[in-house]
Design an enzyme around this catalytic site. Structure first.
Site, short mmCIF file in Angstrom:
data_model
loop_
_atom_site.label_atom_id
_atom_site.label_comp_id
_atom_site.label_asym_id
_atom_site.label_seq_id
_atom_site.Cartn_x
_atom_site.Cartn_y
_atom_site.Cartn_z
CG ASP A 99 -2.32 0.61 0.84
OD1 ASP A 99 -2.32 1.77 0.40
OD2 ASP A 99 -3.35 -0.07 0.99
CG HIS A 134 -4.44 2.29 -2.08
ND1 HIS A 134 -4.43 3.03 -0.92
CD2 HIS A 134 -5.73 2.27 -2.49
CE1 HIS A 134 -5.66 3.42 -0.63
NE2 HIS A 134 -6.47 2.99 -1.57
CD GLU A 165 -10.05 4.02 -1.02
OE1 GLU A 165 -10.93 4.43 -0.27
OE2 GLU A 165 -8.92 3.65 -0.63
C1 ACM Z 1 -10.98 -0.25 0.59
O1 ACM Z 1 -11.44 -0.19 1.74
N1 ACM Z 1 -10.37 0.79 0.05
C2 ACM Z 1 -11.08 -1.44 -0.21
#
Ligand code: ACM
Ligand code: ZN
Length: 750
Positions: free
Chosen positions: A190, A251, A315
């Site tokens: 991440d 991410h 995201e």
């Molecule tokens: C998430 O909670 N961004 C998958």
């Protein structure tokens, strides 16, 4: 060998005779069919375990013998005997994970058509054994026929935001397996840390696994490929499939910090310490990005026998792709109308690569926004409507949204985890309950199951178990049974749950309360000076240990239960302990003497109720790097205008106020801050106006300490600070200036 079992052995006292049956039968998850019979089977040193000759069956038999030895102290040997435990592969037992368990006074028989079923039968037998050391123990006579409702019963650990060492992971695998959770989703990468060794790209871990926190300390860690192999095999032996997650194209800041050429700007950036969503993502217009990702996956896939590979996909702000010449050129070449098309292109390419290697792509539900085809497994996290969309599209689905364990138990209790029906319509939170019902009924076979993610921005190896347990036990039963969500089922489960706590205690598990926080600390200034620290405890036997010199409190530091007086300013640290187990990282409170402490405060606009109350501005306690730490007050799309009444003319040397920047969470510094003073509260003298430098592109949380220092002390009764927000931001700031925040702490008057 199982570390949990070793811990168990150390945790229990000498051999005690166990006369008759231990407490009643209390298995979790509850078997589908359980019939208690007359009598019991006496297990002692003469008991033998017999198993089929294949390697896996032998391994399962050895696991059972070791479990019996660790739990009861009785050494049972392998071999056939009339009076023994027999494991049998029997094609008549239908179902991939199904098993039968028969305990009679003469014999214990576990039969299944697969090694998976055989192993679950062993786990059920362990739950029938008492937790007590004895020369012989009684196993109640039962007939059990059992199989799960859902094939995917998972737990996710995010090891990027906080790192969990291998022995912690293995302890969790022991526990998950004990409750028949069969899937461990390992969120390995991440923005805040890359945690898996990739030999071709050593900087992913030499650079990407480490970040510099706001206080200057280094934080990080990673798993070598050898460690990953060990964990995956440890899980396999316990019937658990490990699914790696390598996040892309968003991410990805940690990877970009290691290899800046992956990003559109190609700028060198640090591994970020800011939680939230970052705009710095993989450049889709650069072929080198795909070469890199395929090389990375090329090393990851052989480590994980799982047919599934999770690539995140959630995201992904598209701002950088919009600005990037390579990304725009690709968009034109492919004839795409917007950047969403680029995301589809990206996901499709990765999916084709994985399929060429015989793997199935799993992604968060954003992968459906064009892109992934129906072979992909969709992990639904944004609610039942997304879940219905994925099912109607023809995808297989794993449900995660209702089970986010980073929500603390006061907001997501055991009962709610137990009663959530993943094939239900989504409840009040869903927009289309009627439509969802129809879709879920028509596509039931595509619903693989569910998993509980533990996102770790605020979870760490000390507090993670209190977030996982006992809620994971409720999840395990929910998914194993599939149909038990009513009052009676809950009451029955809740009773069986109580019988599990002594087992968790014996394994030294720092489980949490069922529907409360472990502890919540509140601090307030005392009228007589100093502070009062209060602990709202989720367990009566929880004890708080504290220090006042900034050191980490241990079990031998001074302690209190409900409240303690803190006489002077300094760094207060407090840690909860229960039954000798440490339950969290220290909570720290930077205490400062403040002439404004506890005085009347007037705000033109109140702060958001979601964060600290206005009192936090004058409590003599400073906020840290986390806007969620209960010290920071937040204003959403509002300016701050705060006046403190010192109640009498007071000699003032300085006035200061702290502001937090955390752009990933849309928290901006103030555009301008004015310090004012007044004798009467009517006529104001402007003492100073600051316009702090703001770097919107830097996502690291930063504390803006703004202060007015009097050249000669002044006398005033009222002190006022006015902070105005940005109404416009640079074009490349994702999302613009609307819905941004000001976060402020202490108005410090000296
Ligand atoms: C998430 O909670 N961004 C998958
Ligand atoms: Zn680009």
């Amino acid at each position: 060998m199982s570390k949990v079992l070793v811990r168990c052995l150390l945790g229990l006292s000498a051999l005690l005779p166990v006369a008759a049956l231990a407490a009643g039968i209390a298995i979790i998850p509850q078997p589908r069919h359980l019939q208690q019979e007359q009598g019991s089977y006496t297990l002692d040193a003469h008991t033998r375990v017999e198993a089929p000759k294949d390697a896996r069956s032998g391994e399962i038999a050895a696991f059972l013998r070791e479990a019996i030895r660790a739990q009861t102290g009785i050494a049972v040997h392998e071999g056939g005997a009339a009076h023994g435990i027999v494991l049998k592969l029997d094609p008549a037992v239908q179902g991939d994970e199904a098993y039968r368990l028969a305990v009679t006074p003469q014999q214990v028989t576990i039969s299944a058509s697969t090694d998976k079923g055989l192993f679950w039968g062993v786990q059920t037998l362990r739950q029938l054994l008492p937790v007590a050391k004895a020369a012989q123990v009684e196993i109640p006579a039962v007939r059990i026929e059992d199989a799960p409702a859902y094939a995917w019963r998972g737990v996710m650990l995010d090891v990027s935001r906080h790192f969990y060492p291998v022995d912690f992971i293995e302890k969790q695998l022991d526990l998950l397996s004990y409750y028949k959770i069969n899937t461990f989703h390992w969120h390995l990468t991440d923005d805040q840390g890359w945690r898996i060794e990739i030999k071709r790209y050593p900087k992913l871990t030499s650079v990407g696994a480490w970040r510099t926190e706001m206080d200057g300390t280094r934080y990080g860690g990673f798993y070598t490929q050898a460690q990953i192999r060990d964990v995956v095999d440890y899980a396999r032996r316990r019937n658990i499939t490990v699914i790696p997650e390598i996040e892309m194209p968003g991410h990805s800041v940690a990877a970009i910090a290691a290899y800046p050429e992956l990003s559109c700007s190609k700028k060198q950036v640090p591994v970020t310490t800011a939680w939230g969503v970052h705009g710095n993502i993989d450049c889709v217009g650069n072929e080198g990005t795909f070469t890199f990702l395929e090389n990375v996956l090329g090393e990851v896939l052989p480590l994980f026998p799982s047919p599934y590979v999770h690539i995140g996909g959630d995201e992904v702000p598209k701002g950088n792709w919009h600005e990037c010449a390579s990304c725009q050129a690709l968009m034109r070449k492919l004839g795409l109308k917007d950047e969403e098309g680029l995301q589809s292109y990206f996901i499709k390419r990765i999916q084709h690569y994985l399929e060429s290697k015989g793997k199935t792509l799993v992604g968060w539900d954003e992968i459906l926004e064009g892109g992934a085809d129906t072979h992909a497994v969709v992990e639904a996290w944004r609610g039942a409507d997304e879940q219905a969309k994925a099912l109607a599209n023809g995808n297989r689905v794993v449900v995660a949204g209702p089970f986010y364990l980073d929500r603390l138990p006061d907001r997501l209790g055991v009962q709610q985890v137990f009663r959530t029906d993943i094939a239900g319509d989504g409840g009040d939170g869903a927009k289309s309950r009627e439509a969802n019902r129809a879709v879920f009924a028509a596509h039931r076979a595509q619903l693989l199951g569910a998993e509980a993610p533990l996102w770790s921005e605020r979870a760490n190896p000390y507090n993670a178990e209190s977030r996982l347990y006992p809620r994971v036990l409720a999840l395990a039963e929910n998914l194993w049974r599939g149909d038990a969500h009513d009052d009676a089922a809950w009451a029955d489960f809740h009773q069986r749950l109580q019988a599990q706590y002594p087992r968790l205690d014996a394994w030294r598990v720092a489980y949490g309360p069922e529907d409360r926080r472990v502890v919540k600390y509140m601090i307030a200034p005392n009228a007589q000076g100093g502070w009062q620290l209060q602990a709202q405890r989720g367990f009566d036997d929880l004890v708080n240990h504290y220090t006042l010199d900034g050191s980490t409190p241990g079990a031998d530091s001074p302690s209190f239960t409900d409240t303690v007086a803190v006489p002077h300013a300094g760094t207060l640290k407090v840690v909860p302990f229960r039954r000798g187990l440490r339950y969290d990282d220290p909570s720290g409170f930077a205490l400062v003497e403040n002439l404004a402490a506890g005085k009347p405060l007037n705000l033109a606009q109140p702060p958001s109720p979601s964060y600290a109350a206005a009192d936090a501005l004058i409590d003599g306690v400073l906020g840290g790097s986390d806007f969620h730490d209960g010290r920071w007050a937040g204003w959403n799309d509002r300016d701050i205008d705060a006046t403190v009444d010192l109640q009498q003319p007071t000699t003032i040397h300085s006035i200061s106020m702290n502001f937090l920047r955390d752009t990933g969470s849309r928290i901006l510094p103030p555009r301008q801050v004015s310090f004012l003073a007044s004798i009467d509260g009517q006529h104001w003298t402007t003492l100073q106006v600051d316009k702090p430098q703001a770097d919107f592109s830097d996502a690291a949380p930063l504390d803006y300490h703004l202060s007015y220092k009097a050249t000669r002390p002044l006398s005033a009764r009222y002190v006022r600070v006015v902070a105005t927000r940005y109404l416009a931001v640079p074009a490349d700031f994702p999302g613009g200036a609307a819905d941004t925040w000001l976060f402020a702490d202490e108005i410090l008057v000296k």
